[in-house]
Write a protein that holds these residues in place. Sequence first.
Motif, short mmCIF file in Angstrom:
data_model
loop_
_atom_site.label_atom_id
_atom_site.label_comp_id
_atom_site.label_asym_id
_atom_site.label_seq_id
_atom_site.Cartn_x
_atom_site.Cartn_y
_atom_site.Cartn_z
N LYS A 99 6.88 76.75 68.84
CA LYS A 99 7.05 75.46 68.16
C LYS A 99 5.73 74.93 67.60
CE LYS A 99 6.77 72.92 72.55
NZ LYS A 99 7.49 71.99 73.47
N ASN A 100 4.60 75.26 68.24
CA ASN A 100 3.29 74.83 67.72
C ASN A 100 2.97 75.54 66.41
OD1 ASN A 100 2.76 73.06 69.90
ND2 ASN A 100 2.05 74.78 71.15
N LEU A 101 3.39 76.81 66.31
CA LEU A 101 3.19 77.55 65.06
C LEU A 101 4.02 76.93 63.94
CD1 LEU A 101 2.21 79.96 63.38
CD2 LEU A 101 4.07 81.32 64.38
N VAL A 102 5.25 76.57 64.25
CA VAL A 102 6.12 75.94 63.25
C VAL A 102 5.53 74.60 62.81
CG1 VAL A 102 8.43 75.00 62.82
CG2 VAL A 102 8.16 77.07 64.19
N LYS A 103 5.01 73.84 63.76
CA LYS A 103 4.41 72.54 63.45
C LYS A 103 3.19 72.71 62.55
CE LYS A 103 2.58 68.35 65.66
NZ LYS A 103 2.25 67.70 66.95
N ASP A 104 2.34 73.69 62.88
CA ASP A 104 1.13 73.94 62.08
C ASP A 104 1.51 74.37 60.65
OD1 ASP A 104 -1.86 74.56 61.85
OD2 ASP A 104 -0.97 76.51 61.38
N ALA A 105 2.52 75.27 60.53
CA ALA A 105 2.94 75.73 59.21
C ALA A 105 3.55 74.59 58.40
CB ALA A 105 3.94 76.87 59.36
N THR A 106 4.30 73.70 59.07
CA THR A 106 4.92 72.57 58.37
C THR A 106 3.87 71.60 57.86
OG1 THR A 106 6.85 72.77 59.84
CG2 THR A 106 6.62 70.72 58.60
N ASN A 107 2.86 71.33 58.68
CA ASN A 107 1.78 70.42 58.25
C ASN A 107 1.00 71.02 57.08
OD1 ASN A 107 2.46 68.60 60.26
ND2 ASN A 107 0.98 69.43 61.73
N TYR A 108 0.74 72.32 57.15
CA TYR A 108 0.02 72.97 56.06
C TYR A 108 0.85 72.97 54.78
CZ TYR A 108 -2.70 76.46 53.52
OH TYR A 108 -3.45 77.12 52.58
N LEU A 109 2.16 73.15 54.91
CA LEU A 109 3.04 73.11 53.75
C LEU A 109 3.02 71.73 53.10
CD1 LEU A 109 5.15 74.44 51.94
CD2 LEU A 109 6.89 73.83 53.62
N SER A 110 2.96 70.68 53.90
CA SER A 110 2.87 69.32 53.35
C SER A 110 1.59 69.14 52.55
CB SER A 110 2.93 68.29 54.49
OG SER A 110 4.14 68.39 55.20
N CYS A 111 0.50 69.70 53.06
CA CYS A 111 -0.78 69.63 52.33
C CYS A 111 -0.68 70.39 51.00
CB CYS A 111 -1.90 70.22 53.18
SG CYS A 111 -2.27 69.28 54.68
N LEU A 112 -0.02 71.57 51.01
CA LEU A 112 0.13 72.34 49.79
C LEU A 112 0.96 71.58 48.76
CD1 LEU A 112 0.72 76.04 50.91
CD2 LEU A 112 -1.33 75.05 49.93
N ARG A 113 2.05 70.95 49.23
CA ARG A 113 2.89 70.18 48.31
C ARG A 113 2.11 69.03 47.69
NH1 ARG A 113 8.18 70.04 52.28
NH2 ARG A 113 9.14 71.99 51.53
N HIS A 114 1.28 68.38 48.51
CA HIS A 114 0.47 67.28 47.99
C HIS A 114 -0.54 67.79 46.97
CE1 HIS A 114 -1.66 63.44 47.99
NE2 HIS A 114 -2.79 64.12 48.14
N PHE A 115 -1.13 68.95 47.26
CA PHE A 115 -2.11 69.54 46.34
C PHE A 115 -1.45 69.92 45.02
CE2 PHE A 115 -4.04 73.42 44.62
CZ PHE A 115 -5.32 72.96 44.37
N CYS A 116 -0.26 70.57 45.11
CA CYS A 116 0.45 70.98 43.89
C CYS A 116 0.85 69.76 43.06
CB CYS A 116 1.68 71.81 44.25
SG CYS A 116 1.30 73.43 44.97
N LYS A 117 1.25 68.69 43.73
CA LYS A 117 1.63 67.46 43.03
C LYS A 117 0.42 66.87 42.32
CE LYS A 117 3.77 62.94 43.79
NZ LYS A 117 4.34 62.02 44.80
N TYR A 118 -0.73 66.88 43.01
CA TYR A 118 -1.96 66.35 42.41
C TYR A 118 -2.37 67.19 41.21
CZ TYR A 118 -6.92 65.27 41.85
OH TYR A 118 -8.13 64.93 41.33
N GLU A 119 -2.27 68.53 41.34
CA GLU A 119 -2.64 69.42 40.24
C GLU A 119 -1.71 69.19 39.04
OE1 GLU A 119 -5.08 72.07 39.89
OE2 GLU A 119 -5.95 70.74 41.39
N SER A 120 -0.42 68.94 39.32
CA SER A 120 0.52 68.70 38.23
C SER A 120 0.18 67.41 37.48
CB SER A 120 1.94 68.61 38.80
OG SER A 120 2.86 68.31 37.80
N ILE A 121 -0.15 66.35 38.24
CA ILE A 121 -0.52 65.07 37.61
C ILE A 121 -1.80 65.24 36.81
CG2 ILE A 121 -1.25 62.71 38.08
CD1 ILE A 121 0.60 62.78 40.53
#
Length: 415
Positions: A382-404
């Motif tokens: 579950k800690n691996l899933v949590k770490d991957a989910t948090n990293y995915l949120s960062c990637l989504r934020h980065f991709c959104k920023y790059e798009s803007i």
Amino acid sequence: MAAQLFSTSESTVKRIWKRGKDCEAKKLPFDVSSRKPTRVRPKPKKVDFSKIMEIPLRRRTTIRSISEALNMPKSTVHRYVKKGAIKKHTNAIKPAFTVDTEKARLEFCLGMLELIPYKDNMMTKPMYDVIHIDEKWFFMTKATENYYLHPGETEPYRTCQSKRFIKKVMFLAAVARPRFYEFGNEVFNGKIGIFPFVTKEAAKRTSKNRPAGTLEDKPMESVNKDIIRACLINKLLPAIREKWPNYNGETIYIQQDNAKPHVKVDDEEFLKEAAKEGFDIRLRFQPSQSPDMNVLDLGFFRSIQSLQHKEAPTTVGELLSAVDKAFNELSAQTLNDVFLSLQLCMVEVLKLRGGNNYKLQHIGKKKLARIGELPTQIEVDKNLVKDATNYLSCLRHFCKYESIAGEIHGNNIIM
């Protein structure tokens, strides 16, 4: 008696006995070992193998180049390779991922997890509702082949007009996960079908093989979206309806890669045919540049090809028969093992946050199957899933920023 018992001479027995008596008289440990001198050779020089890491990789591609870099004879380096002191490694180029690709791989792998009520950790989905499809070229023969011959046997002579254009046929294969009863009895072998892309053409001229007008199988040189759609509708969908075990209205997903000829998920003609007879069949894409997310690319195609080459076909018809025979002969357990390997790949992708630089974990599938403990799902911390989910949120934020940022740059607004 002792000489006869050990098949030696009396003088040898007397000499050994005398040595034993002398040791007893001197109160020394009995030493009657052989005094025959062993082979004397120079002591091997000590080599600091850590220096290998200081040599650039481009100078470590052959034994000749590394021997020059280490200032050693080639035979010495080869001996160390055989002993394992120097490790031989075959390196394959892997796709370079963009941020979007890593994000898609993480989303895909996280979407293949489920929560089991009595488990602390999450589990990979068993994937009983997924059909993996992919195309592959199967060649009549290989440009280079290994044979084991008798010393007096004549070496085989194989010919081809051009080894760059060996006869080949493209097939579309479709497999699902096999299903077994509790005691390992097979319910469904998971093999939906393997369909060749060939056309029937009448022979224009008479030859020693067939008269003119005989229908022959001719491989399609190129496969476009219309051909793929026709194969899915006319061959794959009927095979699914015929072979799918105990259909109860669940959604069946057909997973394909991102090749250009593949049909889109919202293709009207396909959706209309897929909804017939009460079935709910849908298309979906796996992440781009991710052959490790498809069981066919992960190992099933290679298993089929190894069996197909044993048939040594010489005509297109024989090649079709050889591939079909290899597909049918491959065991359901082998296919099930590849599905487990796919689940293990997904766990490694989560550990690397979408990357592909991993070594697949070995869990001893054959041994587990033998003792009846082969799992159908892989547990994910579950800690691996949590770490991957948090990293995915960062990637989504980065991709959104790059798009803007891209939109701002496109409107010529400088901040």
